[in-house]
Design a protein around this motif. Sequence first.
Motif, PDB file in Angstrom:
ATOM      1  N   THR A   1     -43.849  95.539  47.920  1.00  0.00           N
ATOM      2  CA  THR A   1     -42.922  96.506  48.503  1.00  0.00           C
ATOM      3  C   THR A   1     -42.512  95.975  49.869  1.00  0.00           C
ATOM      4  O   THR A   1     -43.363  95.748  50.734  1.00  0.00           O
ATOM      5  CB  THR A   1     -43.608  97.879  48.658  1.00  0.00           C
ATOM      6  OG1 THR A   1     -44.088  98.263  47.383  1.00  0.00           O
ATOM      7  CG2 THR A   1     -42.642  98.921  49.180  1.00  0.00           C
ATOM      8  N   LEU A   2     -41.204  95.768  50.013  1.00  0.00           N
ATOM      9  CA  LEU A   2     -40.700  95.203  51.273  1.00  0.00           C
ATOM     10  C   LEU A   2     -39.704  96.152  51.919  1.00  0.00           C
ATOM     11  O   LEU A   2     -39.023  96.920  51.224  1.00  0.00           O
ATOM     12  CB  LEU A   2     -39.992  93.869  51.008  1.00  0.00           C
ATOM     13  CG  LEU A   2     -40.853  92.710  50.483  1.00  0.00           C
ATOM     14  CD1 LEU A   2     -39.978  91.512  50.140  1.00  0.00           C
ATOM     15  CD2 LEU A   2     -41.929  92.321  51.483  1.00  0.00           C
ATOM     16  N   ASN A   3     -39.602  96.064  53.233  1.00  0.00           N
ATOM     17  CA  ASN A   3     -38.526  96.773  53.926  1.00  0.00           C
ATOM     18  C   ASN A   3     -37.190  96.167  53.497  1.00  0.00           C
ATOM     19  O   ASN A   3     -37.120  94.975  53.165  1.00  0.00           O
ATOM     20  CB  ASN A   3     -38.657  96.609  55.446  1.00  0.00           C
ATOM     21  CG  ASN A   3     -39.965  97.170  55.957  1.00  0.00           C
ATOM     22  OD1 ASN A   3     -40.509  98.109  55.373  1.00  0.00           O
ATOM     23  ND2 ASN A   3     -40.483  96.591  57.032  1.00  0.00           N
ATOM     24  N   ASP A   4     -36.122  96.989  53.540  1.00  0.00           N
ATOM     25  CA  ASP A   4     -34.802  96.521  53.098  1.00  0.00           C
ATOM     26  C   ASP A   4     -34.395  95.211  53.772  1.00  0.00           C
ATOM     27  O   ASP A   4     -33.849  94.313  53.150  1.00  0.00           O
ATOM     28  CB  ASP A   4     -33.725  97.577  53.401  1.00  0.00           C
ATOM     29  CG  ASP A   4     -33.877  98.770  52.462  1.00  0.00           C
ATOM     30  OD1 ASP A   4     -34.652  98.661  51.490  1.00  0.00           O
ATOM     31  OD2 ASP A   4     -33.226  99.802  52.720  1.00  0.00           O
ATOM     32  N   GLU A   5     -34.698  95.123  55.079  1.00  0.00           N
ATOM     33  CA  GLU A   5     -34.252  93.934  55.837  1.00  0.00           C
ATOM     34  C   GLU A   5     -34.935  92.652  55.352  1.00  0.00           C
ATOM     35  O   GLU A   5     -34.457  91.547  55.619  1.00  0.00           O
ATOM     36  CB  GLU A   5     -34.491  94.146  57.344  1.00  0.00           C
ATOM     37  CG  GLU A   5     -35.915  93.897  57.779  1.00  0.00           C
ATOM     38  CD  GLU A   5     -36.545  95.036  58.591  1.00  0.00           C
ATOM     39  OE1 GLU A   5     -36.185  96.207  58.369  1.00  0.00           O
ATOM     40  OE2 GLU A   5     -37.397  94.724  59.419  1.00  0.00           O
ATOM     41  N   ASP A   6     -36.054  92.787  54.642  1.00  0.00           N
ATOM     42  CA  ASP A   6     -36.785  91.599  54.167  1.00  0.00           C
ATOM     43  C   ASP A   6     -36.424  91.205  52.739  1.00  0.00           C
ATOM     44  O   ASP A   6     -36.854  90.148  52.265  1.00  0.00           O
ATOM     45  CB  ASP A   6     -38.295  91.850  54.256  1.00  0.00           C
ATOM     46  CG  ASP A   6     -38.768  91.974  55.687  1.00  0.00           C
ATOM     47  OD1 ASP A   6     -38.321  91.171  56.520  1.00  0.00           O
ATOM     48  OD2 ASP A   6     -39.569  92.881  55.976  1.00  0.00           O
ATOM     49  N   GLU A   7     -35.655  92.033  52.050  1.00  0.00           N
ATOM     50  CA  GLU A   7     -35.367  91.765  50.631  1.00  0.00           C
ATOM     51  C   GLU A   7     -34.702  90.410  50.394  1.00  0.00           C
ATOM     52  O   GLU A   7     -34.981  89.730  49.431  1.00  0.00           O
ATOM     53  CB  GLU A   7     -34.505  92.881  50.032  1.00  0.00           C
ATOM     54  CG  GLU A   7     -35.297  94.097  49.589  1.00  0.00           C
ATOM     55  CD  GLU A   7     -36.319  93.803  48.475  1.00  0.00           C
ATOM     56  OE1 GLU A   7     -36.187  92.814  47.753  1.00  0.00           O
ATOM     57  OE2 GLU A   7     -37.265  94.599  48.338  1.00  0.00           O
ATOM     58  N   LYS A   8     -33.824  90.011  51.313  1.00  0.00           N
ATOM     59  CA  LYS A   8     -33.108  88.737  51.113  1.00  0.00           C
ATOM     60  C   LYS A   8     -34.074  87.548  51.129  1.00  0.00           C
ATOM     61  O   LYS A   8     -33.755  86.472  50.617  1.00  0.00           O
ATOM     62  CB  LYS A   8     -32.004  88.571  52.158  1.00  0.00           C
ATOM     63  CG  LYS A   8     -32.507  88.359  53.563  1.00  0.00           C
ATOM     64  CD  LYS A   8     -31.363  88.181  54.553  1.00  0.00           C
ATOM     65  CE  LYS A   8     -31.804  88.187  55.997  1.00  0.00           C
ATOM     66  NZ  LYS A   8     -32.979  87.398  56.322  1.00  0.00           N
ATOM     67  N   ASP A   9     -35.248  87.736  51.709  1.00  0.00           N
ATOM     68  CA  ASP A   9     -36.240  86.659  51.794  1.00  0.00           C
ATOM     69  C   ASP A   9     -37.406  86.872  50.824  1.00  0.00           C
ATOM     70  O   ASP A   9     -38.469  86.267  50.989  1.00  0.00           O
ATOM     71  CB  ASP A   9     -36.789  86.567  53.226  1.00  0.00           C
ATOM     72  CG  ASP A   9     -35.715  86.173  54.225  1.00  0.00           C
ATOM     73  OD1 ASP A   9     -34.927  85.267  53.918  1.00  0.00           O
ATOM     74  OD2 ASP A   9     -35.667  86.782  55.312  1.00  0.00           O
TER      75      ASP A   9
END
Length: 152
Positions: A25-33
Motif C-alpha cells: 500500500t503506497l501513498n498516491d505520490e509514490d505510485e509512479k515508482d
Amino acid sequence: MASKADDPNLRFMNYGYFSEKQALTLNDEDEKDRYSIQLYHYVASKIDLTGLKVLEVGSGRGGGSSYISRYLNVKEMIGVDISPTAVDLCNKIYNINNLTFKVGDSEKLPFDRNTFDAVINIESSHCYSSMDNFLLEVKRVLKPEGTFLFMI
Ligand SMILES: C[S@@+](CC[C@H](N)C(=O)[O-])C[C@H]1O[C@@H](n2cnc3c(N)ncnc32)[C@H](O)[C@@H]1O
C-alpha cells in the motif's frame, strides 16, 4: 545518470521488482515508482528496521532511502553516494526529519566503526572497483549484530 538528469521526479535507477504476493500500500505520490519501491521493500523487509539506524550505500537519486525513512519506522536513515551532484539534489528535494544524504565512496565510507544497525545496497555494487573493499567497509561500519541487506 545519478548526477546528470535534472528532473527531480526521477528518484530511482533500478530495474524494479514485481511479485503477485507483494501488494504494497503506497501513498498516491509514490505510485509512479511502485516497482522500484517494491525492490527496496523486498530487500529491506527481510528484517524489522523499526527504531534502527540505517545506511544506504549508492543511494543515487534518493528514492529508496526516502521510502525506507517514510514507511519503515527507522530511527535514522543516511544515504551515501559517490556523486556530489546526486547528493546535493537529494538534500534539496527531500525534506524528511530522519533522512540525510552525504557524499561518500563505498570503499572508504565516511563513518566510524560500529555505527549502523543495518546497511542496504541496491543495484550499485556493480560500479565499484573492489567488492572485497566494499564488504570490509560494510563490516567496519556495521555494529557486531548488524545486518547487510543486499541486491546485486
Ligand atoms: C544504478 S544506480 C542505483 C541507485 C539506487 N540504489 C537506486 O536503486 O535507485 C548506482 C548508484 O551507485 C553510485 N555509485 C557508483 N559507484 C559508487 C561508489 N564507489 N560509492 C558510492 N556510490 C557509488 C552511483 O553514483 C549511482 O547513484
